[in-house]
Design a protein around this motif. Structure first.
Motif, PDB file in Angstrom:
ATOM      1  N   ARG A  59      11.103  -0.810 -10.560  1.00 54.27           N
ATOM      2  CA  ARG A  59      12.481  -0.449 -10.865  1.00 54.27           C
ATOM      3  C   ARG A  59      13.248  -1.738 -11.143  1.00 54.27           C
ATOM      4  O   ARG A  59      13.253  -2.639 -10.307  1.00 54.27           O
ATOM      5  CB  ARG A  59      13.113   0.308  -9.705  1.00 54.27           C
ATOM      6  CG  ARG A  59      14.280   1.189 -10.131  1.00 54.27           C
ATOM      7  CD  ARG A  59      14.766   2.032  -8.971  1.00 54.27           C
ATOM      8  NE  ARG A  59      15.526   3.177  -9.432  1.00 54.27           N
ATOM      9  CZ  ARG A  59      16.149   4.027  -8.632  1.00 54.27           C
ATOM     10  NH1 ARG A  59      16.081   3.866  -7.315  1.00 54.27           N
ATOM     11  NH2 ARG A  59      16.821   5.048  -9.128  1.00 54.27           N
ATOM     12  N   GLU A  60      13.810  -1.801 -12.333  1.00 55.80           N
ATOM     13  CA  GLU A  60      14.533  -2.994 -12.773  1.00 55.80           C
ATOM     14  C   GLU A  60      13.658  -4.239 -12.666  1.00 55.80           C
ATOM     15  O   GLU A  60      14.106  -5.315 -12.274  1.00 55.80           O
ATOM     16  CB  GLU A  60      15.820  -3.168 -11.956  1.00 55.80           C
ATOM     17  CG  GLU A  60      16.805  -2.021 -12.138  1.00 55.80           C
ATOM     18  CD  GLU A  60      18.064  -2.209 -11.316  1.00 55.80           C
ATOM     19  OE1 GLU A  60      18.102  -3.179 -10.524  1.00 55.80           O
ATOM     20  OE2 GLU A  60      18.999  -1.399 -11.470  1.00 55.80           O
ATOM     21  N   GLY A  61      12.374  -4.064 -13.000  1.00 55.03           N
ATOM     22  CA  GLY A  61      11.447  -5.183 -13.029  1.00 55.03           C
ATOM     23  C   GLY A  61      10.877  -5.593 -11.693  1.00 55.03           C
ATOM     24  O   GLY A  61      10.031  -6.491 -11.621  1.00 55.03           O
ATOM     25  N   GLU A  62      11.294  -4.948 -10.610  1.00 56.79           N
ATOM     26  CA  GLU A  62      10.803  -5.273  -9.280  1.00 56.79           C
ATOM     27  C   GLU A  62       9.828  -4.201  -8.803  1.00 56.79           C
ATOM     28  O   GLU A  62      10.050  -3.006  -9.027  1.00 56.79           O
ATOM     29  CB  GLU A  62      11.963  -5.387  -8.289  1.00 56.79           C
ATOM     30  CG  GLU A  62      12.961  -6.485  -8.617  1.00 56.79           C
ATOM     31  CD  GLU A  62      12.348  -7.870  -8.501  1.00 56.79           C
ATOM     32  OE1 GLU A  62      11.441  -8.040  -7.653  1.00 56.79           O
ATOM     33  OE2 GLU A  62      12.769  -8.773  -9.251  1.00 56.79           O
ATOM     34  N   THR A  63       8.750  -4.640  -8.140  1.00 56.46           N
ATOM     35  CA  THR A  63       7.762  -3.694  -7.637  1.00 56.46           C
ATOM     36  C   THR A  63       8.335  -2.889  -6.480  1.00 56.46           C
ATOM     37  O   THR A  63       8.820  -3.448  -5.492  1.00 56.46           O
ATOM     38  CB  THR A  63       6.491  -4.425  -7.165  1.00 56.46           C
ATOM     39  OG1 THR A  63       5.917  -5.119  -8.273  1.00 56.46           O
ATOM     40  CG2 THR A  63       5.475  -3.445  -6.601  1.00 56.46           C
ATOM     41  N   ALA A  64       8.279  -1.562  -6.620  1.00 59.10           N
ATOM     42  CA  ALA A  64       8.762  -0.675  -5.569  1.00 59.10           C
ATOM     43  C   ALA A  64       7.622  -0.168  -4.700  1.00 59.10           C
ATOM     44  O   ALA A  64       7.778   0.013  -3.489  1.00 59.10           O
ATOM     45  CB  ALA A  64       9.511   0.507  -6.186  1.00 59.10           C
ATOM     46  N   SER A  65       6.460   0.076  -5.321  1.00 61.39           N
ATOM     47  CA  SER A  65       5.294   0.552  -4.570  1.00 61.39           C
ATOM     48  C   SER A  65       4.028   0.180  -5.327  1.00 61.39           C
ATOM     49  O   SER A  65       3.897   0.488  -6.516  1.00 61.39           O
ATOM     50  CB  SER A  65       5.357   2.069  -4.372  1.00 61.39           C
ATOM     51  OG  SER A  65       4.207   2.535  -3.681  1.00 61.39           O
ATOM     52  N   GLU A  66       3.104  -0.494  -4.638  1.00 62.32           N
ATOM     53  CA  GLU A  66       1.805  -0.853  -5.214  1.00 62.32           C
ATOM     54  C   GLU A  66       0.803   0.223  -4.812  1.00 62.32           C
ATOM     55  O   GLU A  66       0.655   0.545  -3.627  1.00 62.32           O
ATOM     56  CB  GLU A  66       1.349  -2.210  -4.694  1.00 62.32           C
ATOM     57  CG  GLU A  66       0.062  -2.711  -5.308  1.00 62.32           C
ATOM     58  CD  GLU A  66       0.264  -3.445  -6.619  1.00 62.32           C
ATOM     59  OE1 GLU A  66      -0.719  -3.555  -7.383  1.00 62.32           O
ATOM     60  OE2 GLU A  66       1.397  -3.902  -6.881  1.00 62.32           O
ATOM     61  N   CYS A 125      -5.107   7.179  -8.239  1.00 64.50           N
ATOM     62  CA  CYS A 125      -4.602   6.247  -7.236  1.00 64.50           C
ATOM     63  C   CYS A 125      -3.573   6.953  -6.353  1.00 64.50           C
ATOM     64  O   CYS A 125      -3.154   8.082  -6.641  1.00 64.50           O
ATOM     65  CB  CYS A 125      -3.986   5.014  -7.891  1.00 64.50           C
ATOM     66  SG  CYS A 125      -2.601   5.379  -8.995  1.00 64.50           S
ATOM     67  N   THR A 126      -3.165   6.278  -5.283  1.00 64.15           N
ATOM     68  CA  THR A 126      -2.224   6.860  -4.329  1.00 64.15           C
ATOM     69  C   THR A 126      -1.073   5.896  -4.072  1.00 64.15           C
ATOM     70  O   THR A 126      -1.292   4.690  -3.910  1.00 64.15           O
ATOM     71  CB  THR A 126      -2.936   7.183  -3.002  1.00 64.15           C
ATOM     72  OG1 THR A 126      -4.015   8.086  -3.252  1.00 64.15           O
ATOM     73  CG2 THR A 126      -1.971   7.824  -2.012  1.00 64.15           C
ATOM     74  N   PHE A 127       0.154   6.451  -4.029  1.00 66.03           N
ATOM     75  CA  PHE A 127       1.348   5.659  -3.747  1.00 66.03           C
ATOM     76  C   PHE A 127       1.906   6.017  -2.369  1.00 66.03           C
ATOM     77  O   PHE A 127       1.848   7.179  -1.950  1.00 66.03           O
ATOM     78  CB  PHE A 127       2.445   5.927  -4.787  1.00 66.03           C
ATOM     79  CG  PHE A 127       2.170   5.349  -6.137  1.00 66.03           C
ATOM     80  CD1 PHE A 127       2.274   3.985  -6.356  1.00 66.03           C
ATOM     81  CD2 PHE A 127       1.821   6.172  -7.197  1.00 66.03           C
ATOM     82  CE1 PHE A 127       2.034   3.451  -7.612  1.00 66.03           C
ATOM     83  CE2 PHE A 127       1.579   5.647  -8.451  1.00 66.03           C
ATOM     84  CZ  PHE A 127       1.687   4.278  -8.660  1.00 66.03           C
ATOM     85  N   ASN A 128       2.453   5.018  -1.690  1.00 65.73           N
ATOM     86  CA  ASN A 128       3.266   5.244  -0.500  1.00 65.73           C
ATOM     87  C   ASN A 128       4.719   5.270  -0.961  1.00 65.73           C
ATOM     88  O   ASN A 128       5.270   4.247  -1.364  1.00 65.73           O
ATOM     89  CB  ASN A 128       3.037   4.131   0.521  1.00 65.73           C
ATOM     90  CG  ASN A 128       3.860   4.328   1.787  1.00 65.73           C
ATOM     91  OD1 ASN A 128       4.613   5.301   1.904  1.00 65.73           O
ATOM     92  ND2 ASN A 128       3.725   3.408   2.723  1.00 65.73           N
TER      93      ASN A 128
END
Length: 503
Positions: free
Chosen positions: A414-421, A435-438
């Motif tokens: 979001r806006e170039g920043e990683t929110a969830s790997e 794949c799975t997200f938290n």
């Protein structure tokens, strides 16, 4: 002292290759080159000669140490290539002027097997050599490192434990009852060892197929590959991370027929012919680059042709990489690729040799080359499901697109920043990733979904995934934050009551 009987009939790995080359070159047993030579869309292969002092050497073996490449030569000892300085350096000491048939990098040191049946360990930090005693009554040809110990194959298979300095016989089952074996292929898959070669009895000769060794359990036969109603003789092998690839040929007292590359799936216990343009060629060397398989193959029909092909298992396609060498028989056979080594990032190194068959066999070579593969950037076309409710803990998704490479990473931005790997990333093919997200704690709204390949190329599906506000997800879902709040309050009240009770 009596000579060990196995040594009279054993054909070590390089000798087997030499015999095969002589046979096919002189007999013209293979068809003319053919098949699809077109490059995959947007995919290019670039070959570069490392040059230097080894440029005319015959290369028998290669090993990567993390920052540089070791090359075992015929008659010129051991050399190391620095890819940064683009220079070769001879490793002085015990192997100067010798032929080095097999190499195995062991994390901090190098094991080297010479043609005169001597095994050495080289420690590059102090630059010292240590002689490793051979197993009793052994004649070794090929090495493989398993992470803590060294496997060695020849007229049997043994394991060397560096911590004790002792050899253990694995109990190779095909060296008894008058049968002698030359183990020409060893491949470690992370938990077990695959091995195979040829056998020779008083009445017959043939291939062993591939056997699998599980430490603590012993040997079992994989059941193949079977060609022309007989177990094939493997001449090369490579592990992809989930499957075994083997270059095979049919062998009997009267015939030696190349049969391309076969694939073994340990999950199903099944063998399959990869087919393609190498199906009737001699696959002398195999190398896995994390995405597909390099195959060094040879054919002949008056004019012998050696070439390097690339197999993409996700599509089943074959591509000619552009490296090819021709020779006129019998005096000028081609340079053939006999060893591959992946550097773990972007280069596949290849060692070459030429065996002249005009009178007495003589070895020359074309040194060491490397190939760099340029692939198009990945694309993302969809993600399913493409949304989740606020406060969802984990969500497994399927990402579809093109150009996904093994080791690809997936994330929400979001806006170039990683929110969830993402975790548990499974690149099922070059067009699909699971794949799975938290997602717990992420703010409602749209997020970009990003897939990034190991080479740094990435694809972005803008606003491809949405987290729905919990208030808009239905009355039942709206009770979740209230329940969490009440739970915290009740827990705090209970704790205070217990504290007062203790007082």
């Amino acid at each position: 002292m009596r000579e060990y009987p196995g040594k009279r009939v054993l054909l070590p790995c390089l000798a087997v290759v030499s015999v095969l080359l002589c046979f096919f070159l002189l007999q013209g047993a293979l068809p003319s080159p053919g098949g699809d030579r077109a490059l995959a869309a947007g995919e290019t292969f670039t070959w570069t000669d490392t040059g230097g002092e080894v440029t005319d050497f015959s290369i028998f073996s290669l090993a990567w140490d993390g920052t540089g490449l070791y090359a075992g030569t015929h008659g010129h000892g051991l050399w190391r290539y620095d890819p940064v300085g683009k220079a070769w350096k001879e490793i002085k000491g015990e192997l100067e002027g010798k032929s080095v048939r097999s190499l195995a990098w062991a994390g901090t040191c190098l094991y080297a097997l010479s043609m005169d049946y001597q095994l050495w360990r080289y420690d590059p930090t102090p630059g010292t050599w240590t002689s490793i005693g051979m197993p009793p009554s052994s004649s070794l040809a090929v090495l493989a490192w398993d992470g803590t110990g060294l496997y060695a194959g020849g007229n049997g298979v043994w394991r060397y434990d560096p911590s004790t300095g002792e050899w253990t016989d694995t109990g190779w089952p095909l060296s008894s009852g008058g049968s002698y074996t030359a183990v020409t292929t060893l491949v470690w898959d992370g938990s077990s060892l695959y091995a195979g070669g040829i056998y020779n009895t008083l009445t017959s000769v043939g291939g062993t197929g591939i056997l699998r060794y599980l430490p603590g359990y012993g040997w079992s036969h994989t059941g193949g590959p079977v060609v022309e109603d007989m177990q094939a003789a493997p001449v090369s092998g490579a592990w992809s991370g989930s499957r075994l690839y083997v270059g095979a040929y049919a062998l009997s007292k009267f015939k030696m027929s190349p049969r391309g590359v076969w694939r073994y799936d340990p999950a199903t216990g099944s063998w399959a012919d990869t087919g393609g343009p190498v199906s009737d060629r001699l696959a002398l060397s195999l190398g896995w680059d994390g995405h597909g398989l390099f195959v060094g193959a040879m054919t002949s029909s008056g004019t012998a042709v050696a070439s390097v092909w690339y197999h993409d298992p996700s599509s089943g396609g074959w591509t000619h990489t552009g490296w090819e060498n021709q020779g006129l028989l019998p005096d000028e056979p081609p340079f053939v690729p006999v060893a591959f080594c992946w550097d773990g990032s972007g280069r596949m190194y290849m060692g070459t040799m030429r065996l002249s068959t005009s009178s007495s066999p003589t070895y020359t070579g074309d040194g060491v080359w490397y190939c760099e593969v340029s692939r198009p950037a990945p694309t993302v076309t969809s993600v399913e499901p493409d949304h989740a409710v606020q406060f969802t803990a984990f969500r497994t998704v399927t990402v579809r697109g093109t150009g996904f490479a093994p080791g690809a990473r997936v994330r929400l931005e979001r806006e170039g920043e990683t929110a969830s790997e993402a975790f548990g990333v499974n690149v099922a093919s070059d067009t699909e990733i699971a794949c799975t997200f938290n997602l717990f704690g992420l703010e409602p709204g749209a997020y970009d979904l990003v897939v990034e390949n190991p080479d740094g190329r990435k694809a972005v599906l803008e606003e491809g995934f949405t987290i729905d506000h919990i208030c808009g997800a239905g009355s039942g879902a709206a009770l979740l934050p209230l329940g969490i709040a009440l739970g915290l309050l009740s827990g705090g009240t209970l704790w205070r009551r217990r504290s007062k009770g203790k007082g």
